[in-house]
Design a protein around this motif. Structure first.
Motif, mmCIF file in Angstrom:
data_model
loop_
_atom_site.group_PDB
_atom_site.id
_atom_site.type_symbol
_atom_site.label_atom_id
_atom_site.label_comp_id
_atom_site.label_asym_id
_atom_site.label_seq_id
_atom_site.Cartn_x
_atom_site.Cartn_y
_atom_site.Cartn_z
ATOM 1 N N PHE A 66 0.855 -1.203 0.000
ATOM 2 C CA PHE A 66 0.000 0.000 0.000
ATOM 3 C C PHE A 66 0.880 1.239 0.000
ATOM 4 C CE2 PHE A 66 -2.039 3.321 2.641
ATOM 5 C CZ PHE A 66 -3.127 3.616 1.822
ATOM 6 N N GLY A 67 0.485 2.233 -0.777
ATOM 7 C CA GLY A 67 1.208 3.495 -0.806
ATOM 8 C C GLY A 67 2.354 3.486 -1.796
ATOM 9 N N GLU A 68 2.400 4.497 -2.628
ATOM 10 C CA GLU A 68 3.458 4.576 -3.639
ATOM 11 C C GLU A 68 4.789 4.973 -2.996
ATOM 12 O OE1 GLU A 68 2.940 3.525 -6.627
ATOM 13 O OE2 GLU A 68 0.822 3.183 -6.153
ATOM 14 N N LEU A 69 5.873 4.464 -3.561
ATOM 15 C CA LEU A 69 7.215 4.730 -3.058
ATOM 16 C C LEU A 69 8.137 5.000 -4.240
ATOM 17 C CD1 LEU A 69 8.986 4.783 -0.471
ATOM 18 C CD2 LEU A 69 9.501 2.385 -0.902
ATOM 19 N N LYS A 70 8.923 6.071 -4.140
ATOM 20 C CA LYS A 70 9.846 6.404 -5.216
ATOM 21 C C LYS A 70 10.895 5.304 -5.365
ATOM 22 C CE LYS A 70 9.397 11.417 -4.709
ATOM 23 N NZ LYS A 70 10.104 12.697 -4.434
ATOM 24 N N ALA A 71 11.286 5.069 -6.614
ATOM 25 C CA ALA A 71 12.230 3.977 -6.902
ATOM 26 C C ALA A 71 13.566 4.185 -6.211
ATOM 27 C CB ALA A 71 12.424 3.849 -8.414
ATOM 28 N N GLN A 72 14.018 5.447 -6.085
ATOM 29 C CA GLN A 72 15.318 5.699 -5.469
ATOM 30 C C GLN A 72 15.319 5.466 -3.963
ATOM 31 O OE1 GLN A 72 13.511 7.928 -7.164
ATOM 32 N NE2 GLN A 72 13.616 9.998 -6.314
ATOM 33 N N ARG A 73 14.144 5.277 -3.388
ATOM 34 C CA ARG A 73 14.053 5.014 -1.948
ATOM 35 C C ARG A 73 13.925 3.531 -1.620
ATOM 36 N NH1 ARG A 73 13.435 9.434 1.233
ATOM 37 N NH2 ARG A 73 12.926 11.409 0.214
ATOM 38 N N VAL A 74 14.048 2.678 -2.618
ATOM 39 C CA VAL A 74 13.912 1.237 -2.417
ATOM 40 C C VAL A 74 15.303 0.619 -2.396
ATOM 41 C CG1 VAL A 74 12.914 -0.891 -3.316
ATOM 42 C CG2 VAL A 74 11.711 1.282 -3.624
ATOM 43 N N LYS A 114 18.073 -2.637 -2.441
ATOM 44 C CA LYS A 114 18.225 -3.687 -3.449
ATOM 45 C C LYS A 114 17.393 -4.942 -3.147
ATOM 46 C CE LYS A 114 22.696 -2.368 -5.393
ATOM 47 N NZ LYS A 114 24.100 -2.804 -5.665
ATOM 48 N N PRO A 115 17.364 -5.425 -1.882
ATOM 49 C CA PRO A 115 16.533 -6.604 -1.628
ATOM 50 C C PRO A 115 15.061 -6.375 -1.949
ATOM 51 C CG PRO A 115 18.086 -6.282 0.168
ATOM 52 C CD PRO A 115 18.175 -5.066 -0.694
ATOM 53 N N LEU A 116 14.518 -5.211 -1.532
ATOM 54 C CA LEU A 116 13.112 -4.927 -1.819
ATOM 55 C C LEU A 116 12.893 -4.712 -3.314
ATOM 56 C CD1 LEU A 116 11.731 -2.641 1.038
ATOM 57 C CD2 LEU A 116 11.007 -4.935 0.403
ATOM 58 N N LYS A 117 13.863 -4.113 -3.989
ATOM 59 C CA LYS A 117 13.728 -3.909 -5.427
ATOM 60 C C LYS A 117 13.603 -5.245 -6.141
ATOM 61 C CE LYS A 117 15.887 -1.606 -9.399
ATOM 62 N NZ LYS A 117 15.702 -2.760 -10.286
ATOM 63 N N GLY A 123 7.729 -9.850 -8.736
ATOM 64 C CA GLY A 123 6.286 -9.875 -8.949
ATOM 65 C C GLY A 123 5.808 -8.875 -9.975
ATOM 66 N N ASP A 124 6.761 -8.118 -10.567
ATOM 67 C CA ASP A 124 6.414 -7.089 -11.561
ATOM 68 C C ASP A 124 5.395 -6.118 -10.985
ATOM 69 O OD1 ASP A 124 6.575 -5.730 -13.937
ATOM 70 O OD2 ASP A 124 5.083 -6.976 -14.957
ATOM 71 N N VAL A 125 5.695 -5.643 -9.750
ATOM 72 C CA VAL A 125 4.813 -4.715 -9.037
ATOM 73 C C VAL A 125 5.587 -3.437 -8.746
ATOM 74 C CG1 VAL A 125 3.402 -4.368 -6.970
ATOM 75 C CG2 VAL A 125 3.555 -6.635 -8.000
ATOM 76 N N ALA A 126 4.917 -2.305 -8.838
ATOM 77 C CA ALA A 126 5.544 -1.032 -8.510
ATOM 78 C C ALA A 126 5.896 -1.003 -7.028
ATOM 79 C CB ALA A 126 4.605 0.122 -8.853
ATOM 80 N N PRO A 127 6.991 -0.334 -6.637
ATOM 81 C CA PRO A 127 7.387 -0.279 -5.225
ATOM 82 C C PRO A 127 6.277 0.276 -4.328
ATOM 83 C CG PRO A 127 9.139 0.545 -6.620
ATOM 84 C CD PRO A 127 7.956 0.356 -7.509
#
Length: 213
Positions: free
Chosen positions: A53-61, A63-66, A72-76
């Motif tokens: 839940f909740g959008e997260l900028k890619a630069q804040r993710v 490597k493990p979470l990325k 799962g081909d899901v947005a962060p």
């Protein structure tokens, strides 16, 4: 449990029912949540789904979470929670769960983190009574009184109710009623109060007590 969703507490207000009675409700922004992981009995020993839940900028993710989201081909997502469903056969990674998963009249349990109150004395924290305020007590009317013996066992037993940090713990309010669902705006109005401050993350699940009834 048949269904669940992650939401954000917006605040409390009131609505009117069909008879014109005032109903105090808590408004929750529920979803949309993406299914980021699916666990099965064969691979994990139990069935559950992980929602984001909740959008997260890619630069804040990190490597493990990325890697987790990319698999799962899901947005962060900012918040991840796991829901142990009775049947996950109809749920797939990437599916979107919205507020309309619940309907008006459903019984739900709402879990959140209670408001932190900081350090609190025994009266506020444990509902102690005041000491007598007659001669001889001194300026300690709100203290807890004696907490242990001076001779045997000459110590305070673990778990004794004393002053300390109050709040900021995981809390669940059970068997609440869904008063209204606004699927278009992803809003759920739940009768009564739910844990946490405005803006806090909450999890809405099927009520355990309602299933037993």
């Amino acid at each position: 449990m048949q269904k669940g969703i992650i939401g954000k507490k917006i605040g409390m207000t009131q609505i009117f029912d069909a008879q014109g009675n005032v109903v105090p409700v808590t408004v929750i922004e529920a979803g949309p949540c993406a299914v980021t992981q699916k666990k099965t009995v064969e691979n994990d020993g139990y069935e559950s789904v992980q929602l984001g839940f909740g959008e997260l900028k890619a630069q804040r993710v990190n490597k493990p979470l990325k890697g987790h989201f990319d698999k799962g081909d899901v947005a962060p997502k900012k918040t991840l929670r796991e829901f142990r469903l009775n049947d996950t056969s109809s749920v797939n990674v990437g599916d979107i769960v919205k507020a309309d998963v619940f309907a008006e009249g459903d019984r739900v349990d709402v879990q959140g983190t209670s408001k932190g109150k900081g350090w609190a004395g025994v009266i506020k924290r444990w509902n102690f009574g005041r000491l007598k305020e007659s001669h001889g007590t001194g300026p300690v009317g709100r203290m807890g009184g004696s907490t242990g013996c001076c001779s045997d066992p000459s110590r305070v037993f673990p778990g004794k109710h004393r002053s300390g940090h109050l709040g900021a713990v995981t809390t669940t309010v059970q068997n609440l009623t869904v008063a209204k669902v606004d699927a278009e705006n992803n809003l759920i109005a739940i009768k009564g109060a739910v844990p946490g401050p405005n803006g806090g993350i909450v999890c809405i699940r099927d009520s355990v007590k309602a299933k037993k009834a």
